[in-house]
Design a protein around this motif. Structure first.
Motif, PDB file in Angstrom:
ATOM      1  N   HIS A   1       0.808  -1.224   0.000  1.00  0.00           N
ATOM      2  CA  HIS A   1       0.000   0.000   0.000  1.00  0.00           C
ATOM      3  C   HIS A   1       0.840   1.273   0.000  1.00  0.00           C
ATOM      4  CE1 HIS A   1      -2.596  -3.104   2.070  1.00  0.00           C
ATOM      5  NE2 HIS A   1      -3.369  -2.744   1.046  1.00  0.00           N
ATOM      6  N   GLN A   2       2.168   1.149   0.032  1.00  0.00           N
ATOM      7  CA  GLN A   2       3.066   2.313   0.008  1.00  0.00           C
ATOM      8  C   GLN A   2       2.766   3.269   1.167  1.00  0.00           C
ATOM      9  OE1 GLN A   2       5.670   2.581  -2.394  1.00  0.00           O
ATOM     10  NE2 GLN A   2       5.014   0.460  -2.596  1.00  0.00           N
ATOM     11  N   ARG A   3       2.506   2.706   2.334  1.00  0.00           N
ATOM     12  CA  ARG A   3       2.253   3.516   3.525  1.00  0.00           C
ATOM     13  C   ARG A   3       3.210   3.071   4.644  1.00  0.00           C
ATOM     14  NH1 ARG A   3      -2.224   6.619   3.554  1.00  0.00           N
ATOM     15  NH2 ARG A   3      -3.767   6.288   1.887  1.00  0.00           N
TER      16      ARG A   3
ATOM     17  N   TYR B   1       1.661  -0.902  12.804  1.00  0.00           N
ATOM     18  CA  TYR B   1       1.212  -1.963  13.701  1.00  0.00           C
ATOM     19  C   TYR B   1       2.115  -3.194  13.560  1.00  0.00           C
ATOM     20  CZ  TYR B   1      -2.993   0.929  13.671  1.00  0.00           C
ATOM     21  OH  TYR B   1      -3.852   1.965  13.766  1.00  0.00           O
ATOM     22  N   LEU B   2       2.111  -3.992  14.595  1.00  0.00           N
ATOM     23  CA  LEU B   2       2.858  -5.254  14.615  1.00  0.00           C
ATOM     24  C   LEU B   2       1.900  -6.369  15.011  1.00  0.00           C
ATOM     25  CD1 LEU B   2       5.497  -6.984  14.646  1.00  0.00           C
ATOM     26  CD2 LEU B   2       5.661  -6.415  17.078  1.00  0.00           C
TER      27      LEU B   2
ATOM     28  N   THR C   1      -3.768   0.709   6.188  1.00  0.00           N
ATOM     29  CA  THR C   1      -4.629   0.135   5.162  1.00  0.00           C
ATOM     30  C   THR C   1      -4.753  -1.376   5.328  1.00  0.00           C
ATOM     31  OG1 THR C   1      -3.964   1.900   3.644  1.00  0.00           O
ATOM     32  CG2 THR C   1      -5.037  -0.027   2.677  1.00  0.00           C
ATOM     33  N   CYS C   2      -3.616  -2.022   5.662  1.00  0.00           N
ATOM     34  CA  CYS C   2      -3.659  -3.463   5.938  1.00  0.00           C
ATOM     35  C   CYS C   2      -4.655  -3.762   7.048  1.00  0.00           C
ATOM     36  CB  CYS C   2      -2.281  -3.973   6.329  1.00  0.00           C
ATOM     37  SG  CYS C   2      -1.040  -3.921   5.017  1.00  0.00           S
ATOM     38  N   LEU C   3      -4.676  -2.880   8.062  1.00  0.00           N
ATOM     39  CA  LEU C   3      -5.574  -3.081   9.188  1.00  0.00           C
ATOM     40  C   LEU C   3      -7.032  -2.907   8.757  1.00  0.00           C
ATOM     41  CD1 LEU C   3      -5.664  -3.585  12.264  1.00  0.00           C
ATOM     42  CD2 LEU C   3      -5.656  -1.105  12.559  1.00  0.00           C
ATOM     43  N   ILE C   4      -7.297  -1.882   7.919  1.00  0.00           N
ATOM     44  CA  ILE C   4      -8.671  -1.618   7.465  1.00  0.00           C
ATOM     45  C   ILE C   4      -9.176  -2.754   6.586  1.00  0.00           C
ATOM     46  CG2 ILE C   4     -10.081  -0.068   6.056  1.00  0.00           C
ATOM     47  CD1 ILE C   4      -8.279   2.219   7.030  1.00  0.00           C
TER      48      ILE C   4
END
Length: 544
Positions: free
Chosen positions: A157-159, A163-164, A175-178
């Motif tokens: 996502h290029q962000r 988070y871990l 974005t991965c989390l969303i």
């Protein structure tokens, strides 16, 4: 209780003696013993009006209100729990950098020079300056396209990572989390993850430092032990050759054989010592490298870089912790003199050279004695190797035993001698007062008649109040005047001949006394300490 591994010893020391679990909310009693608060509360149920007592020493205390929380012990236990939990929890994960291509070049495929994390532009070297010359783009955060994007930013996502996932140690962006990646996993913000990982790494660093210190101590002890073995071998060889040379032509072939066998035995000791030294040095190097790696990561101030560097070295650090141990102990076994005794075939000329062979036999067959703790008076402390006993003004909490001395501060050896010829050496502390000798196992354990020499089943030599005396059946006899007390005493027992002989061997060898009697039961080496100074100790030696 002794454990071969320091981790087991620490776990034992941090265990509540009531619930046999790690202390929970530990409190300390006035007597100094520690318990879980819940455990000690349970012991006060149904005691009526009687004051509560310590479960171990039975000392009374003024109720639960007088108990204080042991903050120091609580901190040690929390650190121990954190260390063991993280060592089992944090696996190793390695992230590799990924190549990022420019999205500004339409005519050819070019590698991006930088990546803008705000507008998601990846210019090549040609477009980079043009893009960021615009005033509105100058505030955009940029990272390296290859190395830092793989470390600080999400390649998908290029962000920036925020988070871990502690379940599989994966970094995630918002974005991965969303999008629901790693659903039902334990997700931590970087600040929380950093705090937990730092605590784990700091705990491991302490383990490395402890292991390193223990390894260096073992190296030093190994070197000292190797030197002592060499010195013992030299001394043994010199004495043996001196005896053998006195036997003229008959002994000449035994003399040569003795040298060969003894050199082989010493060679085996050297080889074994060298192997242990090599193993300890290798372990030391591994611990030094692990400690240095951990220190370098702990010095990292950037949170994301710190976590990434930690994940790179995590597996290696755990392998060092699991792969190193303190089980490589210094070699303490004496030379195998029994093999020498067999190889010399002394029985072929025993009759002609009886006196010389007797000395040689004592030299090549030392007696390995240890103290019997179950006989020790409560005022005596016995070392872990059971070779040194020391006077203590504090009574030891030894369990009751029918063989324990309760009146005189005495102790016996574990080994009983029921035949043959034996020699052992005793070293005593300077300015101390002591008794040593032998006795039957039937010696009384309490009362005035339990003292060595003051009954019909013991014989002793004593240094007390500046006088050297011997005693048997309560008959005390003073020996000749001595300017200095003997500090190293050789005791020789010839069971069949009924002879018990004492020699002072510190400096010039001097005969002190010989008992002549008839032994009817196995005899046990016996000792007593009469002074209470810090130098009041007795040590058994296996060498002559």
């Amino acid at each position: 209780m002794f454990f071969s591994k320091p981790e087991d010893q620490l776990d034992y020391e941090l265990t509540c003696p009531i619930c046999l679990q790690l202390y929970s909310d530990p409190v300390v009693l006035p007597c100094g013993h520690n318990y879980c608060l819940d455990c000690i509360c349970k012991t006060t149920v149904n005691i009526g009006q009687n004051p509560p007592r310590c479960p171990e020493c039975r000392e009374e205390y003024q109720g639960l209100g007088s108990l204080k929380k042991n903050f120091k012990l609580y901190g040690i236990i929390e650190g121990y729990r954190a260390t063991t939990a993280h060592q089992q929890r944090l696996p190793n994960t390695k992230h590799e950098g990924m190549q990022v291509f420019s999205n500004q070049c339409t005519d050819e495929l070019s590698l991006a020079m930088k990546v803008s994390l705000k507008c998601e532009v990846s210019p090549c070297s040609g477009h980079f300056q043009k893009h960021f010359d615009e005033e509105s783009f100058k505030t955009h955060a940029v990272v390296e396209s290859v190395s830092e994007m793989g470390v600080k930013g999400c390649n998908l996502h290029q962000r920036l990572f925020e988070y871990l996932c502690s379940n599989d140690m994966t970094l995630l962006c918002s974005t991965c989390l969303i999008e629901g990646h790693h659903q039902n996993h334990d997700l931590l913000t970087f600040s929380v993850a950093e705090e937990e990982i730092r605590q784990s790494l700091e705990s491991r660093s302490k383990v490395f430092a402890c292991r390193l210190q223990m390894t260096e101590t073992l190296l030093q002890k190994q070197a000292e032990e190797q030197g002592a073995i060499e010195a013992t071998g030299d001394k043994l060889f010199t004495k043996a050759v001196t005896l053998v040379d006195n036997m003229a032509s008959l002994v000449e072939r035994y003399k040569e054989r003795l040298g060969v066998l003894l050199e082989e035995e010493r060679g085996q000791h050297r080889k074994s010592c060298q192997l242990r030294l090599n193993a300890l040095e290798e372990q030391q190097q591994q611990l030094l490298e692990a400690q240095q790696s951990a220190a370098e990561v702990l010095n990292e101030t950037d949170t994301c870089t710190f976590i990434h560097r930690f994940m790179l070295i995590d597996q290696k650090l755990r392998e060092v912790v699991e792969g190193t141990s303190t089980s490589i102990m210094p070699l303490k076994t004496p030379l195998n003199t029994r093999r020498l005794h067999t190889g010399l075939k002394i029985q072929d000329f025993r009759y002609e050279m009886n006196r010389q062979l007797h000395s040689l036999q004592c030299l090549l067959n030392p007696l390995d004695l240890t103290f019997n703790v179950t006989t020790s008076h409560p005022s005596l402390i016995v070392s872990n190797d059971l070779r040194t006993v020391k006077y203590s003004s504090t009574k030891q909490p030894y369990p009751d035993h029918s063989e324990r001395f309760t009146s005189a501060p005495q102790i016996l050896c574990t080994q009983g001698l029921s035949g043959g010829q034996h020699v052992w050496v005793v070293e005593v502390g300077p300015n101390s007062m002591w008794s040593l000798g032998v006795c039957y196992k039937s010696i009384p354990r309490r009362g005035d008649h339990s003292r060595l020499g003051h009954n019909s089943v013991s014989w002793r030599l004593q240094w007390k109040n500046g006088k050297l005396t011997v005693c048997q059946s309560s008959s005390n006899v003073a020996l000749g005047e001595m300017t200095n007390p003997p500090l190293r005493i050789e005791v020789a027992l010839d069971y069949e001949a009924g002879m018990l002989t004492f020699h002072s061997t510190k400096g010039r060898r001097e005969h002190l006394h010989t008992f002549r009697l008839v032994f009817r039961e196995p005899v046990y080496p016996a000792f007593s300490i009469h002074s209470c100074t810090p130098e009041s100790w007795i040590t058994l030696h296996s060498d002559i």
